[in-house]
Design a protein around this motif. Sequence first.
Motif: not given
Ligand code: 164
Length: 324
Positions: A135, A265, A192
């Motif tokens: 993140k 997820s 992302e």
């Molecule tokens: O994408 C992944 O590897 C795990 C899931 C993940 O990062 C997320 C899932 C749901 C909400 C967010 O916190 C986050 C995202 O933004 O992609």
Amino acid sequence: MRSAKLYQYQLPMDSGVILRTQRLVNRDGWIVELKDGECTGYGEIAPLPEFSHETAEQAGEQAKALLAQWVAGEAWDLESAIPSVAFGLSMAAMTLAGELPEDGNYQVAPLCAGDPDDLVIALNEMEGEKVAKIKVGMYEAVRDGMVANMFIEAIPGVRLRLDANRQWTPLKAQQFAKYVKPEHRGGIAFLEEPCMNPADSLAFAQETGISIAWDETVRDEGFEVKAEPGVAAIVIKPTLVGSVARCIDLIAQAQAVGLVAVVSSSMESSLGLNQLARLAAWQTPGVIPGLDTMQLFMAQLEMPWPGCELPVTSLASLPVVWQA
Ligand SMILES: O=C(O)CCC(=O)C1=CC=C[C@@H](O)[C@@H]1C(=O)O
Ligand SMILES: [Mg+2]
């Protein structure tokens, strides 16, 4: 002879789970059980606060109405159902029909939202392709750039997936890029959603050579899958997207134009997460899914996640809030 049940669940989360502006103390959702003769199918309906447009209550109400139709043998229109309901019901129907292959891809991209040192250890232990998700956008952009550099230098061959969740202005995104040495940019598989505005994210990718992936944008109205310079992947979160058929269609469109499709997820319980691992193995072979979210929970539900030692709550212990 058809019958159906709707179970309600609430699972405690780890104390540090923050979704955008709120702490997620418990995960709330519903499990659908469909029975037809000897066959049973399950699906999970769990709108994700701050990400889904519907609440758990709204999803539960719509699920009950659609389940009543199913038991009565009426046709379902899941394409116009709310996304979490469309996903859970279509998955239940699919498992009832035995159409979801059993094999799952449980090799996840380890998720780092906290201490980067923990991730270095996890990556060093990882066999095969070393992919991790970090993140960014929560602290200074400069710090994020340094963290990315550190991983790319420390772990040869690492492929980072970074996620800014649209937190950066174009200027901040540039500051981040400035700190990632040009020779390291290939170590970023994709970033992302760097900016609030998709056009700014696209310009960032083209100016910096750092590939991006669409996640939030996939759910924006009018989104079309297309290959564009600088775009590497699309992230598909079925609970936020809709029916399994719609997800499979998006995956196929991405693959047809040479984009990577990553099944990810929305913090489903271990029951939903297991089904996503099976969907990923089936529809996105060779791509590590974004499913490292079991660690955010304090309990599992019915189907244990491989290697996870959290206590497992059984479906039989949950309240059945609707049945027919
Ligand atoms: O994408 C992944 O590897 C795990 C899931 C993940 O990062 C997320 C899932 C749901 C909400 C967010 O916190 C986050 C995202 O933004 O992609
Ligand atoms: Mg994301």
